[in-house]
Design a protein around this motif. Structure first.
Motif, mmCIF file in Angstrom:
data_model
loop_
_atom_site.group_PDB
_atom_site.id
_atom_site.type_symbol
_atom_site.label_atom_id
_atom_site.label_comp_id
_atom_site.label_asym_id
_atom_site.label_seq_id
_atom_site.Cartn_x
_atom_site.Cartn_y
_atom_site.Cartn_z
ATOM 1 N N ILE A 122 0.750 -1.174 0.054
ATOM 2 C CA ILE A 122 0.060 0.061 -0.018
ATOM 3 C C ILE A 122 0.996 1.300 0.153
ATOM 4 N N ASP A 123 0.620 2.226 -0.770
ATOM 5 C CA ASP A 123 1.395 3.355 -1.121
ATOM 6 C C ASP A 123 0.662 4.603 -0.460
ATOM 7 N N TYR A 124 1.437 5.202 0.529
ATOM 8 C CA TYR A 124 0.988 6.509 1.212
ATOM 9 C C TYR A 124 1.619 7.609 0.461
ATOM 10 N N ILE A 125 0.969 8.249 -0.404
ATOM 11 C CA ILE A 125 1.684 9.305 -1.273
ATOM 12 C C ILE A 125 1.338 10.569 -1.066
ATOM 13 N N ILE A 126 2.357 11.382 -0.519
ATOM 14 C CA ILE A 126 2.313 12.736 -0.022
ATOM 15 C C ILE A 126 2.278 13.644 -0.856
ATOM 16 N N GLY A 127 1.035 14.530 -1.030
ATOM 17 C CA GLY A 127 0.890 15.611 -1.822
ATOM 18 C C GLY A 127 0.938 16.917 -0.920
ATOM 19 N N ASP A 128 0.717 18.000 -1.526
ATOM 20 C CA ASP A 128 0.837 19.373 -1.000
ATOM 21 C C ASP A 128 -0.221 19.467 0.354
ATOM 22 N N ASN A 129 -1.220 19.087 0.306
ATOM 23 C CA ASN A 129 -2.250 18.966 1.391
ATOM 24 C C ASN A 129 -2.930 17.620 1.851
ATOM 25 N N GLN A 130 -2.669 16.795 0.858
ATOM 26 C CA GLN A 130 -3.564 15.501 0.958
ATOM 27 C C GLN A 130 -2.243 14.341 0.988
ATOM 28 N N ILE A 131 -2.729 13.246 1.728
ATOM 29 C CA ILE A 131 -1.931 11.963 1.497
ATOM 30 C C ILE A 131 -2.893 11.105 0.740
ATOM 31 N N ASN A 132 -2.549 10.330 -0.520
ATOM 32 C CA ASN A 132 -3.364 9.539 -1.230
ATOM 33 C C ASN A 132 -2.774 8.344 -1.044
ATOM 34 N N VAL A 133 -3.764 7.354 -0.617
ATOM 35 C CA VAL A 133 -3.535 5.997 -0.464
ATOM 36 C C VAL A 133 -3.917 5.140 -1.859
ATOM 37 N N GLU A 134 -2.767 4.433 -2.034
ATOM 38 C CA GLU A 134 -3.036 3.690 -3.563
ATOM 39 C C GLU A 134 -2.477 2.279 -3.158
ATOM 40 N N MET A 135 -3.473 1.469 -3.961
ATOM 41 C CA MET A 135 -2.850 -0.059 -4.123
ATOM 42 C C MET A 135 -2.907 -0.324 -5.533
ATOM 43 N N HIS A 136 -1.719 -1.053 -6.128
ATOM 44 C CA HIS A 136 -1.679 -1.299 -7.586
ATOM 45 C C HIS A 136 -1.943 -0.135 -8.346
ATOM 46 N N SER A 137 -1.423 1.308 -8.004
ATOM 47 C CA SER A 137 -1.373 2.587 -8.549
ATOM 48 C C SER A 137 -2.966 2.920 -8.847
#
Length: 360
Positions: free
Chosen positions: A60-75
């Protein structure tokens, strides 16, 4: 823990790992530390994402944006969360950790964590890596995936090297009769380790390092340095006979007494720092070691006030000095680890002493 009722249970150190995960997601960066565990204001590593493996083989990827954290699985994005909210939850978790002891559950934290697809305090790991992240080098703009080991100063000091039968060192004892050995072995006072060593000295016994209990650990030590078994063997003897436990002081004693005849005290300091660093980044007594760092990013320290600092392998000199200045030798259970009893083999007397290293 069972996923159905969202329960999570762990000690301060284990909950601290979840705190680090949440806090770093909210910060989006981790600052470097100097040898005194102080933040270096102008050295930090931007974090692009943190990767967790809740289930073997499923990242599971927790991608850090400017204000949000996007949680992704298999992109594929499965949810987003506000970074400020993540920071607030991390701070609440820190407050909870500070007020508990032993192993404890935190229902509200478990509920929030489960909502962001975190179901375990500690993600599965087969090595010393406690957290995996993608960071950017601010000097070269190079992006790489790295793993860090986490040590928490919240609560009890963690161990650097755990005791075991594998960490026993063997010493030849001369000047002690069989009757005297039986008398010494019978000592069962509250301070029996110290009392046994004192009695050996009182009877005129002489103790000298002669080997190790486990060939695998010996092999790993030789990987660090060919003289490392003898260096630690002498240091361990100072610890048990003279009751000096701080690693930096013990290394100074090695330099002063020069048991290996180097003629240069810095040789002992340099070599022992390499040993401590190897323990911190992946070397274990019973597991064949290939000389590579499992925690290939370095070490993350959670200070008592919740500040998170990193010793990146780029700053290995700071890290090695930190380890030397902040570790002690510790006496483990004699019965569990089978040491501190005199025994005879082929007409000669021996004793085993055990190695365990803990942070101060």
């Amino acid at each position: 823990m069972t996923n159905k009722d969202l329960k999570m249970s762990g000690n301060k150190g284990e909950w601290s790992e979840l705190y680090v995960f949440m806090k770093l997601l909210s910060q989006g960066r981790v600052y470097a530390a100097n040898e005194k565990v102080e933040k270096i204001e102008d050295v930090y590593y931007p974090i692009l994402k943190i990767m967790r493996e809740e289930t073997r083989g499923e990242i599971i990827d927790y991608i850090i944006g400017d204000n949000q954290i996007n949680v992704e699985m298999h992109s594929n994005r499965i949810l987003s969360i506000d970074r400020k909210e993540m920071g607030n939850q991390a701070d609440r978790l820190l407050s909870e950790i500070a007020t508990h002891s032993g192993s404890f559950e935190l229902e509200d934290v478990a509920k929030f964590a489960n909502g962001i697809k975190v179901t375990k305090i500690k993600a599965p790991s087969t090595d010393t890596t406690d957290i995996s992240m993608q960071i950017e080098d601010i000097h070269t703009n190079y992006i790489r995936n790295v793993g860090f080991s986490i040590k928490s100063e919240i609560g009890n000091a963690p161990t650097l090297l755990n005791a075991g039968l594998t960490t026993n060192f063997i010493y030849k004892v001369t000047g002690i009769s069989s009757a005297q050995a039986n008398e010494i072995n019978a000592i069962d006072t509250r301070t029996k380790i110290k009392d046994k060593m004192s009695k050996i000295a009182e009877y005129g016994g002489n103790i000298g390092y002669c080997g190790m209990n486990h060939d695998g650990f010996k092999r790993n030590l030789i990987m660090v340095d060919s003289s490392m078994p003898e260096i630690i063997g002498n240091m361990l003897l100072y610890f048990y006979t003279e009751d000096v436990k701080e690693c930096d002081k013990l290394v100074d004693m090695l330099g002063d007494r020069d048991p290996l005849g180097y003629g240069d005290a810095m040789m002992y300091t340099y070599k022992f720092k390499k040993f401590l660093c190897s323990c911190a980044l992946g070397m274990k007594p019973a597991k064949p070691w290939d000389g590579l760092d499992e925690a290939n990013g370095g070490y993350i320290i959670v200070k008592a006030d919740g500040e998170i600092l990193a010793y990146h392998i780029y700053n290995r000199n700071f890290f090695e000095q930190y380890l030397l200045d902040n570790t002690i030798l510790e006496r483990a259970s004699t019965s569990r680890h089978d040491y501190m009893s005199l025994y005879e083999e082929n007409g000669e007397m021996f004793i085993k002493l055990n190695l365990q290293i803990r942070f101060r």
